[in-house]
Design a protein around this motif. Structure first.
Motif, PDB file in Angstrom:
ATOM      1  N   ALA A   1     -10.699 -33.931   3.694  1.00 53.62           N
ATOM      2  CA  ALA A   1     -11.493 -35.111   3.361  1.00 53.62           C
ATOM      3  C   ALA A   1     -12.991 -34.961   3.620  1.00 53.62           C
ATOM      4  O   ALA A   1     -13.673 -35.946   3.871  1.00 53.62           O
ATOM      5  N   VAL A   2     -13.512 -33.762   3.566  1.00 53.35           N
ATOM      6  CA  VAL A   2     -14.955 -33.531   3.691  1.00 53.35           C
ATOM      7  C   VAL A   2     -15.412 -32.806   2.426  1.00 53.35           C
ATOM      8  O   VAL A   2     -14.793 -31.814   2.024  1.00 53.35           O
ATOM      9  N   SER A   3     -16.474 -33.309   1.808  1.00 47.80           N
ATOM     10  CA  SER A   3     -16.985 -32.691   0.584  1.00 47.80           C
ATOM     11  C   SER A   3     -17.153 -31.193   0.825  1.00 47.80           C
ATOM     12  O   SER A   3     -17.832 -30.766   1.758  1.00 47.80           O
ATOM     13  N   ILE A   4     -16.527 -30.395  -0.030  1.00 50.08           N
ATOM     14  CA  ILE A   4     -16.411 -28.978   0.301  1.00 50.08           C
ATOM     15  C   ILE A   4     -17.708 -28.226   0.027  1.00 50.08           C
ATOM     16  O   ILE A   4     -18.382 -28.447  -0.988  1.00 50.08           O
ATOM     17  N   ALA A   5     -18.075 -27.334   0.961  1.00 51.20           N
ATOM     18  CA  ALA A   5     -19.162 -26.382   0.722  1.00 51.20           C
ATOM     19  C   ALA A   5     -18.605 -25.295  -0.191  1.00 51.20           C
ATOM     20  O   ALA A   5     -17.515 -24.771   0.074  1.00 51.20           O
ATOM     21  N   PRO A   6     -19.318 -24.945  -1.282  1.00 50.66           N
ATOM     22  CA  PRO A   6     -18.789 -23.936  -2.203  1.00 50.66           C
ATOM     23  C   PRO A   6     -18.375 -22.638  -1.505  1.00 50.66           C
ATOM     24  O   PRO A   6     -17.407 -21.993  -1.928  1.00 50.66           O
ATOM     25  N   SER A   7     -19.050 -22.274  -0.427  1.00 47.19           N
ATOM     26  CA  SER A   7     -18.697 -21.021   0.266  1.00 47.19           C
ATOM     27  C   SER A   7     -17.313 -21.077   0.910  1.00 47.19           C
ATOM     28  O   SER A   7     -16.772 -20.045   1.312  1.00 47.19           O
ATOM     29  N   LYS A   8     -16.724 -22.263   1.015  1.00 49.93           N
ATOM     30  CA  LYS A   8     -15.381 -22.378   1.614  1.00 49.93           C
ATOM     31  C   LYS A   8     -14.268 -22.285   0.571  1.00 49.93           C
ATOM     32  O   LYS A   8     -13.079 -22.335   0.915  1.00 49.93           O
ATOM     33  N   LEU A   9     -14.628 -22.162  -0.698  1.00 42.96           N
ATOM     34  CA  LEU A   9     -13.594 -22.166  -1.738  1.00 42.96           C
ATOM     35  C   LEU A   9     -12.593 -21.013  -1.630  1.00 42.96           C
ATOM     36  O   LEU A   9     -11.404 -21.214  -1.912  1.00 42.96           O
ATOM     37  N   PRO A  10     -12.997 -19.815  -1.218  1.00 42.02           N
ATOM     38  CA  PRO A  10     -11.983 -18.753  -1.081  1.00 42.02           C
ATOM     39  C   PRO A  10     -10.877 -19.113  -0.090  1.00 42.02           C
ATOM     40  O   PRO A  10      -9.704 -18.808  -0.325  1.00 42.02           O
TER      41      PRO A  10
ATOM     42  N   GLU B   1     -13.139 -31.983 -17.524  1.00 42.22           N
ATOM     43  CA  GLU B   1     -13.385 -31.230 -18.761  1.00 42.22           C
ATOM     44  C   GLU B   1     -13.400 -29.721 -18.526  1.00 42.22           C
ATOM     45  O   GLU B   1     -13.448 -28.949 -19.483  1.00 42.22           O
ATOM     46  N   ASN B   2     -13.382 -29.316 -17.269  1.00 42.08           N
ATOM     47  CA  ASN B   2     -13.356 -27.884 -16.970  1.00 42.08           C
ATOM     48  C   ASN B   2     -12.033 -27.457 -16.337  1.00 42.08           C
ATOM     49  O   ASN B   2     -11.966 -26.438 -15.647  1.00 42.08           O
TER      50      ASN B   2
ATOM     51  N   ALA C   1     -16.239 -23.744 -11.638  1.00 39.70           N
ATOM     52  CA  ALA C   1     -16.576 -22.352 -11.967  1.00 39.70           C
ATOM     53  C   ALA C   1     -15.724 -21.377 -11.157  1.00 39.70           C
ATOM     54  O   ALA C   1     -15.222 -20.378 -11.681  1.00 39.70           O
ATOM     55  N   PHE C   2     -15.540 -21.688  -9.874  1.00 37.85           N
ATOM     56  CA  PHE C   2     -14.725 -20.817  -9.022  1.00 37.85           C
ATOM     57  C   PHE C   2     -13.269 -20.831  -9.486  1.00 37.85           C
ATOM     58  O   PHE C   2     -12.599 -19.789  -9.526  1.00 37.85           O
ATOM     59  N   GLY C   3     -12.762 -22.024  -9.846  1.00 34.80           N
ATOM     60  CA  GLY C   3     -11.391 -22.127 -10.352  1.00 34.80           C
ATOM     61  C   GLY C   3     -11.219 -21.319 -11.625  1.00 34.80           C
ATOM     62  O   GLY C   3     -10.245 -20.559 -11.771  1.00 34.80           O
ATOM     63  N   ASP C   4     -12.166 -21.469 -12.528  1.00 33.77           N
ATOM     64  CA  ASP C   4     -12.109 -20.731 -13.795  1.00 33.77           C
ATOM     65  C   ASP C   4     -12.111 -19.229 -13.533  1.00 33.77           C
ATOM     66  O   ASP C   4     -11.322 -18.471 -14.100  1.00 33.77           O
ATOM     67  N   GLN C   5     -13.000 -18.807 -12.644  1.00 30.33           N
ATOM     68  CA  GLN C   5     -13.146 -17.383 -12.322  1.00 30.33           C
ATOM     69  C   GLN C   5     -11.855 -16.798 -11.744  1.00 30.33           C
ATOM     70  O   GLN C   5     -11.542 -15.632 -11.973  1.00 30.33           O
ATOM     71  N   HIS C   6     -11.116 -17.613 -10.987  1.00 30.92           N
ATOM     72  CA  HIS C   6      -9.906 -17.107 -10.325  1.00 30.92           C
ATOM     73  C   HIS C   6      -8.620 -17.622 -10.964  1.00 30.92           C
ATOM     74  O   HIS C   6      -7.537 -17.454 -10.383  1.00 30.92           O
TER      75      HIS C   6
END
Lengths: 380, 380
Positions: free
Chosen positions: B82-91, B158-159, B118-123
């Motif tokens: 429940a905390v807005s995610i920092a993109p660096s935590k996506l892995p 949409e992505n 973008a990260f979802g699409d990439q992986h």
């Protein structure tokens, strides 16, 4: 690991600053002609303590028996447990002594002194005990002229325990912010503790050691006649409270919390960080000082303080970074551009002891920017 | 282990009180016809969370990915971070999804939404993302009528990401203390979050879940039309802040810190405890409320509050217990007799989330007085 790769929030130690702080304090102690016994409650980290001992420390001060156990297991032998002992903790203290640890206990009342003597007699053990002296009225200890000082000394001495010395901590130094006031308190701390030792000796109780200290008074002291050793803890990292007191520059602060920008409230001029009070701690020690730093001073990744910004609020895992002056975010431009999502910052803490305690490990950063984990422990 | 045998300081959970608090909240949610997703940041303890799930919780809310990892490893699958995610935590989030964890992310801005897509699409991964709504202006989230709400929804939808719902937390409920004000804020929280969901749906973005909550608003809510689930954390233990807000009695507080009397300053009417801020935390959440409890409310070992006394000060390992009224210690007799050396007390905390975090484990006390350790974890 490079700074950019470290998961946030993280507790960073700037090793170069830490070593400078250690060298500064040890050099001052050497000049004053006293031994130095750092208080390791600040870091609970063997890597830091090894650096303090390598610089010349005679031993360590601890605030819990868990610290004593952990540091003794790591090879430190000369340990002062600087909190008046609860009698129920004596079995753990005895176990440490029997493992060869040169553990010294502290006491400030006849009841606990009698309990130590009785327990020692019962188990055939001689505890070394230091008597806590109250030189500034801020917390515990016996005032130098109080009758119970001699009662405690006699109870220990006449029942076969070793009175190792007297110790005091002028913690009210945290409320001061001028060199003159600090120097005066350092002298009060010294004189009171030396006087207590004198009274014990005159009463026939041996009192070889006279131990004083807090980071501000240790750095402010100009002569320590009659003192044998000094204790201090937070000097190793320093923090914003110490900066306000006047004993360090912002550039000396060796502990910071690495955080990432995760959101904004542009209309309010806020950037939201992923470091809240769980990382920064709830310590608001600067709130009553001349400069209130909120929950911490944000800096760039290279350590440059961001003048005009502060961590103004904190929930458990959210910090609010905002301008220190209302309306300043308009003059400074859009907060979303100034602090974009994903930007990493370093937050200098109010109180290094409290902030460090929020983390199971530090990331120790070398001058080349590479970091390694240094473990710290929690609990009692 | 019996209470008298536990080393101090220790964090005690009164299991009977905890179970009563869990049952009370779950029954209220059942009456309102919504699912319940407790916030486990309060306890970080699998034993507590198992009791919440056994009572009927649908899944859990976490404040860190470490909580998500630890509770997923312990068998919990439905987890809202429940905390807005920092993109660096996506892995780390992706790794959890690939382990089969039904992890939902939260976001409140277009930049992070685009980074997730973008990260979802990439992986080749489809993340489920909930959009954070700001219903009371206290911290993060997007206000229900703000244009960026739809921007974030469309970027995700949409992505190829799944918009799982909207969520809000009316944390300003901690500033209130009347049933009327709490009920009004609960309705504001509900209406704002339902409105945000309506706008997304009207814009063609699916939004199945509508999640609201804080302990005070969850307990004050009388109807939750349009809401599908509620989140709350501190209700499981309650604390002095919640008592001041008016949502629990002192007798409901299930967390306390066991402490021992280790000294006195009789002239000041002080007893010194071996629980300072390292045990009680630096949280002074009651300082701005109607009743300031200092660093905590002392109770006898059986849980009876000691009216007229408070933990008025705290250093790292020292707490100062004193009368709430100046001079009262004279009327109450000698503090050394009232609180003798070695006496054990239980201190009710200001803020259970902050106090619990100071301990590597709880001691969970059953109605027969026997305790067992329940582990909790630290860090990120």
């Amino acid at each position: 690991m490079k700074l950019e790769q470290i998961d946030t929030p993280a507790a960073l130690i700037d090793i170069a600053r830490m070593q400078k702080n250690i060298a500064r304090m040890q050099a001052h102690m050497n000049t004053l002609g006293v031994a130095f016994r750092p208080h390791v409650k600040t870091t609970k980290c063997i890597d830091v303590v090894r650096a303090q001992i390598a610089a010349g420390a005679r031993g360590i001060t601890v605030s819990t028996l868990k610290e004593a156990e952990a540091f003794h297991a790591a090879g430190v032998n000369d340990i002062l447990y600087a909190v008046s002992i609860a009698p129920s903790k004596l079995p753990r203290a005895l176990a440490l002594r029997r493992q060869g640890c040169n553990l010294k206990l502290v006491v400030d009342n006849p009841t606990a002194a009698a309990a130590i003597a009785a327990f020692g007699d019962q188990h055939g053990a001689t505890f070394e005990v230091w008597i806590e002296v109250d030189t500034d009225g801020h917390r515990s200890g016996i005032t130098p002229e109080h009758e119970s000082l001699l009662d405690v000394g006699r109870i220990l001495h006449e029942n076969g325990m070793t009175v190792g010395g007297v110790m005091t901590h002028a913690g009210s130094s945290y409320e001061l912010d001028t060199p003159e006031a600090l120097a005066a308190l350092a002298e009060q701390e010294r004189a009171g503790c030396v006087r207590a030792a004198q009274r014990l000796r005159e009463a026939g109780v041996p009192c070889p050691e006279v131990s004083v200290g807090s980071t501000p008074t240790a750095l402010a002291a100009t002569q320590l006649n009659g003192v044998t050793e000094v204790r201090a803890g937070v000097y190793v990292f320093f923090d914003l409270v110490m900066h306000n007191i006047g004993v360090c520059a912002l550039e000396d602060i060796a502990l910071s919390v690495l955080a990432t920008v995760i959101g904004h409230q542009p209309e309010k001029g806020w950037a939201i960080l992923d470091a809240g009070w769980m990382a920064l701690s709830r310590d608001r020690g600067t709130s009553k000082q001349a400069h209130d730093f909120g929950y911490g001073q944000p800096c760039l990744l290279n350590g440059t303080p961001l003048a005009g910004y502060v961590v103004s609020g904190a929930n458990q895992e959210h910090g609010i970074l905002s301008p220190t002056e209302k309306g300043a975010h308009e003059a400074n431009g859009d907060i979303t551009q100034r602090f974009p999502i994903g930007m990493k910052l370093r937050i200098l803490p109010n109180h290094a002891c409290a902030t460090g305690a929020q983390f199971p490990e530090y990331q120790a950063v070398a001058p080349d920017g590479q970091s390694v984990p240094w473990m710290r422990f929690q609990g009692w």
